[in-house]
Design a protein around this motif. Structure first.
Motif, PDB file in Angstrom:
ATOM      1  N   GLU A 218      56.507  28.136  18.874  1.00 28.50           N
ATOM      2  CA  GLU A 218      55.150  28.678  18.977  1.00 28.50           C
ATOM      3  C   GLU A 218      55.132  30.103  19.519  1.00 28.50           C
ATOM      4  O   GLU A 218      54.514  31.002  18.935  1.00 28.50           O
ATOM      5  N   ASP A 219      55.791  30.336  20.631  1.00 28.59           N
ATOM      6  CA  ASP A 219      55.757  31.674  21.223  1.00 28.59           C
ATOM      7  C   ASP A 219      56.446  32.699  20.333  1.00 28.59           C
ATOM      8  O   ASP A 219      55.977  33.834  20.177  1.00 28.59           O
ATOM      9  N   SER A 220      57.564  32.292  19.734  1.00 36.28           N
ATOM     10  CA  SER A 220      58.289  33.200  18.846  1.00 36.28           C
ATOM     11  C   SER A 220      57.458  33.540  17.617  1.00 36.28           C
ATOM     12  O   SER A 220      57.385  34.700  17.194  1.00 36.28           O
ATOM     13  N   LEU A 221      56.807  32.535  17.041  1.00 34.94           N
ATOM     14  CA  LEU A 221      55.979  32.770  15.856  1.00 34.94           C
ATOM     15  C   LEU A 221      54.805  33.683  16.197  1.00 34.94           C
ATOM     16  O   LEU A 221      54.469  34.592  15.430  1.00 34.94           O
ATOM     17  N   GLU A 222      54.195  33.475  17.338  1.00 36.89           N
ATOM     18  CA  GLU A 222      53.071  34.328  17.747  1.00 36.89           C
ATOM     19  C   GLU A 222      53.517  35.785  17.878  1.00 36.89           C
ATOM     20  O   GLU A 222      52.814  36.708  17.437  1.00 36.89           O
TER      21      GLU A 222
ATOM     22  N   PHE B 246      51.056  25.225  12.455  1.00 36.50           N
ATOM     23  CA  PHE B 246      51.598  25.909  13.622  1.00 36.50           C
ATOM     24  C   PHE B 246      50.434  26.662  14.267  1.00 36.50           C
ATOM     25  O   PHE B 246      49.872  27.575  13.640  1.00 36.50           O
TER      26      PHE B 246
ATOM     27  N   ALA C  23      49.996  29.066  16.173  1.00 34.18           N
ATOM     28  CA  ALA C  23      50.047  30.528  16.193  1.00 34.18           C
ATOM     29  C   ALA C  23      49.417  31.132  14.947  1.00 34.18           C
ATOM     30  O   ALA C  23      48.882  32.252  14.984  1.00 34.18           O
TER      31      ALA C  23
ATOM     32  N   ARG D 128      45.675  31.045  15.512  1.00 31.49           N
ATOM     33  CA  ARG D 128      45.367  31.920  16.641  1.00 31.49           C
ATOM     34  C   ARG D 128      45.497  33.399  16.272  1.00 31.49           C
ATOM     35  O   ARG D 128      44.910  34.263  16.928  1.00 31.49           O
ATOM     36  N   SER D 129      46.269  33.701  15.216  1.00 28.11           N
ATOM     37  CA  SER D 129      46.456  35.104  14.815  1.00 28.11           C
ATOM     38  C   SER D 129      45.186  35.699  14.231  1.00 28.11           C
ATOM     39  O   SER D 129      45.024  36.923  14.195  1.00 28.11           O
TER      40      SER D 129
ATOM     41  N   ARG E 139      47.691  21.022  20.257  1.00 28.55           N
ATOM     42  CA  ARG E 139      46.652  21.861  19.657  1.00 28.55           C
ATOM     43  C   ARG E 139      45.581  22.211  20.695  1.00 28.55           C
ATOM     44  O   ARG E 139      45.149  23.362  20.784  1.00 28.55           O
TER      45      ARG E 139
ATOM     46  N   ARG F  96      46.527  24.839  23.002  1.00 26.98           N
ATOM     47  CA  ARG F  96      46.553  26.168  22.386  1.00 26.98           C
ATOM     48  C   ARG F  96      45.161  26.611  21.939  1.00 26.98           C
ATOM     49  O   ARG F  96      45.013  27.602  21.209  1.00 26.98           O
TER      50      ARG F  96
END
Length: 427
Positions: free
Chosen positions: A110-114, A133, A135, A138-139, A196, A199
Motif C-alpha cells: 500500500e505505501d509503496s503503491l501510493e 488496492f 492507494a 486514494r490517488s 479499507r 485507509r
C-alpha cells in the motif's frame, strides 16, 4: 493536454494478466499515449522486455514475506492436492487461503503503491486484478477495472457464481455454493474491509473484494461465450472485449524426429507447470498419438529426462503465435488462454486446476467451443479419445473459424485503448 497522456497499467502477479495488459499497452502507445507498468516483485523485466518503463513495488518487509514468483510457486505446490477437489470443496481448501494471501499483498504494498502513483502522476490507472488496492482510489486519479478473469467475476442472477464452475440453470447448486462461499470467505472479507476502513474507504458488500469503476470497466468476454444477463451492464461504463490478444514474435516450430501430424500446444500456465508428475503422465499419452505436441513446462525442464519423438518441451513459448498454428490447445482454463484459442479458431481441451478455470471449462463445454476434463481423473484411453475427437471434428473447426473471423474484425486491444483514451479525454 500538451503532453502524451500517461497510462499506468497495474496487472496482478500472473502472466495471464500481465501479458493481457501488454497487448493494451502496445495499442495505447500506437495511439500516442505513454504506457508504463507498475509491477510486483518477481515481474521485474517482464514489461521492459516489451519496451515499457517499469515502476517496481517495494513491499513492507515487516508486514508480510515477499510475494514474488518463488513464493507463489511454493504456495501452489502446497495446494496441488487441493486442485483435484470440486470447486465447492476448494472454497475452504484453496480459495479462502488464496484470498488471505492476496489481502496480505494489498496491505504490504500500500505505501509503496501510493508513493509510486504520486511519482508517476498518471492520467489514468488500469487495474487488472481481483481486488482493489486502496492507494488507487486514494490517488483521486481516473481508474479502469480490467476483468481478465471470467465474466462471472461481475455477478448477475443469470450468470453462475464466480469460481463455481456451475451451469446457469443449476439453481440448487447455486444456492449451495452461495451459502458455502458466504461462510468460508467471511473472515477474509472482514479483514479486507477493516483495512479499507483504516485507509478511509467504504467497506464492500459481502463477497466482493473489488468495486466496479465509475469511469470504465473492460471485460474480456467474447460474444461467442458471453452470458445473457438479467441486468444488462450500462454500455457507457462497461465495454466488452472480443479477447485482448497481443501480437508476439513468430513461432517456427522446432523440427521433431516424428515431424508429422497436426500441432497441439499444451500449457497450464507458469504455476500449473509445477505439477510435473501430471504433465509427465500426459506426455506418455501424447507419445501414442499421430500429432506433434509442444509443451510449456516453465522452469522445470530438468525434471524431464526422456521425451518422446513427437514432443517438444519449452520453458517459454510466444503463446499467441503457437496457438495460431495449432489444431488443439490444451490448457488450464485461464481466461487469457481461452480467449486466445477462440481468437485463433482453435478448440480448447480445458483441464482446470482452480479459480476461474472451472468457469471457463464449463463455458467451453456448454458453448461447444471445446471440452472439459478433470485435470487428473482420467485414463490414458479417455484422454487419447478426447484429443482424437477434437482433432477430427471438422464441424467444430468450421464453427470456430467463424468465431475467429468475428473476433479479429473487432480486436479487443484496439477497443480497449480507444475506451481508455476516451475516458482520459473526458477528464
Amino acid at each position: 493536454m500538451n503532453r502524451p497522456p500517461v497510462i499506468a497499467l497495474f496487472p496482478e502477479a500472473s502472466f495471464g494478466a500481465a501479458l493481457n495488459c501488454v497487448g493494451i499497452a502496445r495499442e495505447l502507445a500506437a495511439r500516442g499515449a505513454e504506457a508504463v507498468f507498475i509491477c510486483h516483485p518477481g515481474f521485474t523485466g517482464v514489461f521492459a522486455e516489451y519496451g515499457f518503463r517499469e515502476y517496481h513495488l517495494q513491499p513492507e518487509p515487516a508486514a508480510v514475506p515477499g510475494r514474488g514468483e518463488t513464493y507463489w510457486q511454493n504456495f501452489v505446490t502446497t495446494h496441488l492436492a487441493h486442485f483435484d477437489l470440486s470447486p465447492q470443496a476448494q472454497l475452504e481448501a484453496y480459495v479462502a487461503p488464496t484470498w488471505e494471501a492476496i489481502i496480505d499483498t494489498v496491505i504490504s504494498v500500500e505505501d509503496s503503491l501510493e508513493a509510486l502513483l504520486a511519482q508517476i502522476q498518471p492520467d489514468a490507472i488500469l487495474l487488472d486484478n481481483v481486488i482493489m488496492f486502496p492507494a488507487i482510489l486514494r490517488s483521486g486519479r481516473p481508474w479502469v477495472r480490467v476483468v481478465s478473469c471470467a465474466e462471472t467475476e461481475i455477478p448477475d442472477p443469470c450468470v453462475p457464481p464466480y469460481l463455481s464452475g456451475l451451469a446457469p440453470e443449476d439453481v440448487a447448486g447455486r444456492a449451495r455454493w452461495e451459502k458455502a462461499a458466504s461462510a468460508t470467505l467471511k473472515p477474509a472479507h472482514n479483514r479486507y474491509n477493516a483495512f479499507r476502513r483504516a485507509r478511509g474507504l467504504r467497506p464492500l458488500p459481502a463477497g466482493e473484494f473489488l468495486e466496479c469503476s465509475e469511469g470504465l470497466n473492460l471485460l474480456l468476454a467474447p460474444s461467442a461465450v458471453r452470458y445473457p444477463r438479467m441486468q444488462p451492464l450500462p454500455a457507457d461504463r462497461f465495454v466488452f472485449l472480443e479477447g485482448c490478444v497481443r501480437e508476439e514474435v513468430p513461432f517456427d516450430p522446432p523440427p521433431l524426429p516424428a515431424n508429422e501430424g497436426p500441432l497441439v500446444y499444451m500449457s497450464f500456465g507458469s504455476l500449473g507447470a509445477i505439477d510435473t508428475d501430471q504433465i509427465k503422465r500426459m506426455i506418455e499419452v501424447f507419445a501414442t498419438l499421430p500429432a506433434r505436441f509442444y509443451v510449456n513446462v516453465g522452469g522445470f525442464m530438468d525434471e524431464y529426462r526422456q521425451v518422446p519423438d513427437n514432443v517438444s518441451l519449452g520453458s517459454w513459448f510466444p503463446q499467441p503465435s503457437v496457438v495460431a498454428q495449432s489444431a488443439l490447445f490444451i490448457h488450464h482454463g485461464g481466461n487469457n488462454s481461452f480467449c486466445e484459442a477462440l481468437f485463433h479458431g482453435v478448440p480448447s481441451l480445458v483441464m482446470p486446476y482452480c479459480w476461474d478455470g472451472h468457469d471457463n471449462a464449463r463455458r467451453a463445454q456448454d458453448t461447444g467451443t471445446g471440452r472439459h476434463m478433470h485435470r487428473s481423473d482420467w485414463s490414458p484411453d479417455a484422454l487419447r479419445g478426447v484429443i482424437e475427437t477434437l482433432l477430427e471434428d471438422r464441424a467444430l473447426r468450421d464453427r470456430l473459424a467463424a468465431i475467429s473471423a468475428d473476433m479479429k474484425a473487432e480486436p479487443g486491444v484496439a477497443r480497449a485503448a480507444e475506451a481508455v483514451l476516451s475516458l482520459v479525454r473526458a477528464g
